[in-house]
Motif scaffolding. Structure first.
Motif, PDB file in Angstrom:
ATOM      1  N   THR A 104       0.885  -1.177   0.000  1.00  0.00           N
ATOM      2  CA  THR A 104       0.000   0.000   0.000  1.00  0.00           C
ATOM      3  C   THR A 104       0.917   1.220   0.000  1.00  0.00           C
ATOM      4  OG1 THR A 104      -1.617  -1.246   1.319  1.00  0.00           O
ATOM      5  CG2 THR A 104      -1.939   1.130   1.108  1.00  0.00           C
ATOM      6  N   ILE A 105       1.017   1.887  -1.126  1.00  0.00           N
ATOM      7  CA  ILE A 105       2.033   2.937  -1.265  1.00  0.00           C
ATOM      8  C   ILE A 105       1.421   4.332  -1.077  1.00  0.00           C
ATOM      9  CG2 ILE A 105       3.424   1.500  -2.784  1.00  0.00           C
ATOM     10  CD1 ILE A 105       2.342   3.108  -5.148  1.00  0.00           C
ATOM     11  N   GLN A 106       2.284   5.242  -0.700  1.00  0.00           N
ATOM     12  CA  GLN A 106       1.956   6.668  -0.549  1.00  0.00           C
ATOM     13  C   GLN A 106       0.764   6.897   0.380  1.00  0.00           C
ATOM     14  OE1 GLN A 106       1.607   8.183  -4.612  1.00  0.00           O
ATOM     15  NE2 GLN A 106       3.747   8.868  -4.547  1.00  0.00           N
ATOM     16  N   GLN A 107       0.837   6.314   1.540  1.00  0.00           N
ATOM     17  CA  GLN A 107      -0.169   6.604   2.562  1.00  0.00           C
ATOM     18  C   GLN A 107       0.207   7.899   3.294  1.00  0.00           C
ATOM     19  OE1 GLN A 107      -0.231   2.918   4.946  1.00  0.00           O
ATOM     20  NE2 GLN A 107      -2.400   2.747   4.421  1.00  0.00           N
ATOM     21  N   ALA A 108      -0.794   8.713   3.570  1.00  0.00           N
ATOM     22  CA  ALA A 108      -0.585   9.935   4.345  1.00  0.00           C
ATOM     23  C   ALA A 108      -1.687  10.031   5.395  1.00  0.00           C
ATOM     24  CB  ALA A 108      -0.606  11.165   3.439  1.00  0.00           C
ATOM     25  N   GLN A 109      -1.396  10.689   6.515  1.00  0.00           N
ATOM     26  CA  GLN A 109      -2.399  10.832   7.565  1.00  0.00           C
ATOM     27  C   GLN A 109      -3.470  11.834   7.132  1.00  0.00           C
ATOM     28  OE1 GLN A 109      -0.839  11.542  11.454  1.00  0.00           O
ATOM     29  NE2 GLN A 109       0.491   9.727  11.428  1.00  0.00           N
ATOM     30  N   GLY A 110      -4.734  11.396   7.213  1.00  0.00           N
ATOM     31  CA  GLY A 110      -5.851  12.226   6.797  1.00  0.00           C
ATOM     32  C   GLY A 110      -7.139  11.477   7.018  1.00  0.00           C
ATOM     33  N   THR A 111      -8.192  11.855   6.281  1.00  0.00           N
ATOM     34  CA  THR A 111      -9.495  11.198   6.408  1.00  0.00           C
ATOM     35  C   THR A 111      -9.845  10.485   5.120  1.00  0.00           C
ATOM     36  OG1 THR A 111     -10.641  13.221   5.706  1.00  0.00           O
ATOM     37  CG2 THR A 111     -10.327  12.880   8.089  1.00  0.00           C
ATOM     38  N   CYS A 112     -10.490   9.333   5.266  1.00  0.00           N
ATOM     39  CA  CYS A 112     -10.900   8.520   4.117  1.00  0.00           C
ATOM     40  C   CYS A 112     -11.888   7.478   4.620  1.00  0.00           C
ATOM     41  CB  CYS A 112      -9.694   7.844   3.456  1.00  0.00           C
ATOM     42  SG  CYS A 112      -8.681   6.854   4.576  1.00  0.00           S
ATOM     43  N   PRO A 113     -12.668   6.833   3.749  1.00  0.00           N
ATOM     44  CA  PRO A 113     -13.609   5.797   4.174  1.00  0.00           C
ATOM     45  C   PRO A 113     -12.874   4.524   4.585  1.00  0.00           C
ATOM     46  CG  PRO A 113     -13.691   6.070   1.792  1.00  0.00           C
ATOM     47  CD  PRO A 113     -12.821   7.177   2.308  1.00  0.00           C
ATOM     48  N   GLU A 114     -13.409   3.868   5.637  1.00  0.00           N
ATOM     49  CA  GLU A 114     -12.840   2.611   6.111  1.00  0.00           C
ATOM     50  C   GLU A 114     -13.066   1.514   5.086  1.00  0.00           C
ATOM     51  OE1 GLU A 114     -10.774   0.594   7.423  1.00  0.00           O
ATOM     52  OE2 GLU A 114     -11.141   1.164   9.521  1.00  0.00           O
ATOM     53  N   ILE A 158     -12.806   7.646   8.552  1.00  0.00           N
ATOM     54  CA  ILE A 158     -11.838   7.522   9.640  1.00  0.00           C
ATOM     55  C   ILE A 158     -10.725   8.545   9.455  1.00  0.00           C
ATOM     56  CG2 ILE A 158     -12.277   5.057   9.974  1.00  0.00           C
ATOM     57  CD1 ILE A 158      -9.593   4.577   8.446  1.00  0.00           C
ATOM     58  N   TYR A 159     -10.081   8.801  10.576  1.00  0.00           N
ATOM     59  CA  TYR A 159      -8.838   9.559  10.524  1.00  0.00           C
ATOM     60  C   TYR A 159      -7.713   8.547  10.754  1.00  0.00           C
ATOM     61  CZ  TYR A 159      -5.021  12.736  11.615  1.00  0.00           C
ATOM     62  OH  TYR A 159      -3.816  13.392  11.606  1.00  0.00           O
ATOM     63  N   GLY A 160      -6.844   8.443   9.782  1.00  0.00           N
ATOM     64  CA  GLY A 160      -5.765   7.455   9.865  1.00  0.00           C
ATOM     65  C   GLY A 160      -4.851   7.601   8.676  1.00  0.00           C
ATOM     66  N   TRP A 161      -4.130   6.508   8.376  1.00  0.00           N
ATOM     67  CA  TRP A 161      -3.271   6.499   7.190  1.00  0.00           C
ATOM     68  C   TRP A 161      -4.133   6.171   5.977  1.00  0.00           C
ATOM     69  CZ3 TRP A 161       1.647   8.195   7.072  1.00  0.00           C
ATOM     70  CH2 TRP A 161       2.345   8.285   8.289  1.00  0.00           C
ATOM     71  N   CYS A 162      -4.168   7.099   5.038  1.00  0.00           N
ATOM     72  CA  CYS A 162      -5.033   6.955   3.868  1.00  0.00           C
ATOM     73  C   CYS A 162      -4.206   6.975   2.580  1.00  0.00           C
ATOM     74  CB  CYS A 162      -6.053   8.102   3.833  1.00  0.00           C
ATOM     75  SG  CYS A 162      -7.180   8.109   5.249  1.00  0.00           S
ATOM     76  N   PRO A 163      -4.644   6.200   1.580  1.00  0.00           N
ATOM     77  CA  PRO A 163      -5.791   5.276   1.585  1.00  0.00           C
ATOM     78  C   PRO A 163      -5.548   4.106   2.528  1.00  0.00           C
ATOM     79  CG  PRO A 163      -4.452   4.928  -0.371  1.00  0.00           C
ATOM     80  CD  PRO A 163      -3.877   6.134   0.306  1.00  0.00           C
ATOM     81  N   VAL A 164      -6.635   3.441   2.941  1.00  0.00           N
ATOM     82  CA  VAL A 164      -6.505   2.329   3.885  1.00  0.00           C
ATOM     83  C   VAL A 164      -5.743   1.180   3.230  1.00  0.00           C
ATOM     84  CG1 VAL A 164      -8.571   2.923   5.199  1.00  0.00           C
ATOM     85  CG2 VAL A 164      -8.759   1.418   3.200  1.00  0.00           C
ATOM     86  N   GLU A 165      -5.311   0.292   4.065  1.00  0.00           N
ATOM     87  CA  GLU A 165      -4.451  -0.804   3.607  1.00  0.00           C
ATOM     88  C   GLU A 165      -5.139  -1.647   2.531  1.00  0.00           C
ATOM     89  OE1 GLU A 165      -2.090  -4.713   5.425  1.00  0.00           O
ATOM     90  OE2 GLU A 165      -3.500  -3.565   6.655  1.00  0.00           O
ATOM     91  N   ASN A 166      -4.377  -1.959   1.507  1.00  0.00           N
ATOM     92  CA  ASN A 166      -4.838  -2.850   0.444  1.00  0.00           C
ATOM     93  C   ASN A 166      -4.871  -4.273   0.982  1.00  0.00           C
ATOM     94  OD1 ASN A 166      -5.352  -4.230  -1.932  1.00  0.00           O
ATOM     95  ND2 ASN A 166      -3.260  -4.024  -2.701  1.00  0.00           N
TER      96      ASN A 166
END
Length: 370
Positions: A104-114, A158-166
């Motif tokens: 899962t590449i280029q994750q950044a902290q932010g908001t995205c759907p779980e 959610i607030y976390g590492w986005c996009p969520v894990e593949n």
């Protein structure tokens, strides 16, 4: 009239030998003696080597190294070598070799759907996503919103590492070349009781020997370089099946050294067994983007965990265990006679006759002064 001043404490008992012509008891006696002799020669001396002193707690030293290279197309074509695929890199008795991964590449902290694969992240309205609650078995903290993940389902934002894990596992093994990686295991044992040390690696002055040899139990037993695929197959598994989802293999090195023979005959025996299937863990690499944004590349690593363990014992002739072993066997010969006596005295039809013949009382007259 009082009896003579000779009490039973002053009686003396001596053995009396009687020859009994009883074929059944005689046969039993010989069978018991042969059993005691077979125990001494077969079990004590040959199998257990009861004439030897033993050391079953050797000191062990071990070094492991992995060599090989593999190319993978996921997340861009990249070459992976032993430094990338081996955990930990220090060369300990437990190591993990990566054989497959999900990136899962280029994750950044932010908001995205779980992810819809997380049950606690599913929702139909905002009330299903209370703000500040962590998603159970999920990837972040709920923000209080319910978002459309796709045309068929909705999940909590959610607030976390986005996009969520593949979570999609590749259908094809990404690092199939790892089957040709080699594992070098150098093991030295030292039996302190006998001040004897032995190494499993061939003592040679040829610097290229360990770079070209591969272990074979028949043709090359002194080469401690093992091909990964051979180890997996020796454990009874198919490399492709095990490497896809990972697993754990135990490598057992056994030393059984008879120091009454030449030191060259003290050689280890290797065995491989499957401990578990489905072995994986996650790791991430972090970097800063052009806008001073922190990013990471998340890898879920599947692979084979190798656990190397060493057992050993050594034996050498010593007079003390030899005397103990022979003493035990002599006691069994005496027990054979006792068993036959019990048969004659209690089980035989002529037991009364044998009692009279075996136990005979003689009375001695005590002398008195005139």
């Amino acid at each position: 009239m009082p009896g003579p001043p000779c009490g039973s404490l002053l009686d003396y008992k001596t053995a009396k030998f009687s020859l009994t012509r009883n074929r059944r008891v005689g046969l039993l006696h010989r069978l018991l003696q042969l059993s005691a002799l077979g125990y001494l020669l077969g079990w004590v001396l040959l199998m257990r080597k009861g004439y030897q002193e033993r050391d079953a707690a050797p000191r062990v030293a071990m070094v492991t190294k992995v060599k090989g290279a593999a190319a993978a197309e996921a997340a861009g074509r990249r070459l992976w070598d032993a430094a990338d695929l081996t955990w930990p890199p220090q060369g300990e008795n437990v190591l993990f070799l990566v054989t497959n991964f999900i990136a899962t590449i280029q994750q950044a902290q932010g908001t995205c759907p779980e992810s819809p694969s997380v049950l606690d992240g599913m929702c139909t309205e905002d009330a299903d996503c209370p703000m500040g609650n962590p998603v159970v078995h999920g990837n972040g903290i709920k923000t209080g919103k319910c978002l459309m993940f796709n045309a068929t389902c909705s999940t909590c934002e959610i607030y976390g590492w986005c996009p969520v894990e593949n979570g999609t596992l590749p259908r094809k093994l990404l690092l199939a070349e790892t089957e040709n990686f080699t594992l070098f295991i150098k093991n030295t044992v030292h039996f302190t009781k006998f001040n004897f040390s032995k190494c499993n690696a061939l003592q040679t002055t040829d610097p290229s020997y360990f770079k070209t040899c591969t272990y074979d139990p028949i043709f090359n037993p002194s080469c401690p370089v093992f091909r990964v695929r051979d180890m997996v197959e020796a454990a009874g598994e198919n490399f492709g099946d095990l490497a896809l989802l990972g697993g754990s293999i135990r490598v057992l090195i056994e030393w059984n050294c008879d120091l009454d023979h030449a030191a060259a005959q003290c050689q280890p025996q290797y065995s491989f067994s499957l401990q578990d299937t489905r072995y994986n863990f996650r790791t991430a690499s972090y970097y800063w983007g052009s806008q001073r944004q922190l990013y990471r590349n998340l890898l879920k690593l599947y692979g084979i965990r190798f656990e190397v363990s060493v057992h050993g014992q050594a034996g050498k002739f010593s007079i003390v265990p030899t005397a103990v072993s022979f003493g035990t066997s002599i006691a069994f010969f005496g027990a054979a006679t006792m068993v036959c006596d019990l048969v004659l005295l209690y089980l035989d039809a002529k037991a009364d006759l044998y009692w009279k013949e075996k136990f005979e009382e003689r009375t001695a007259m005590c002398s008195h002064g005139s």
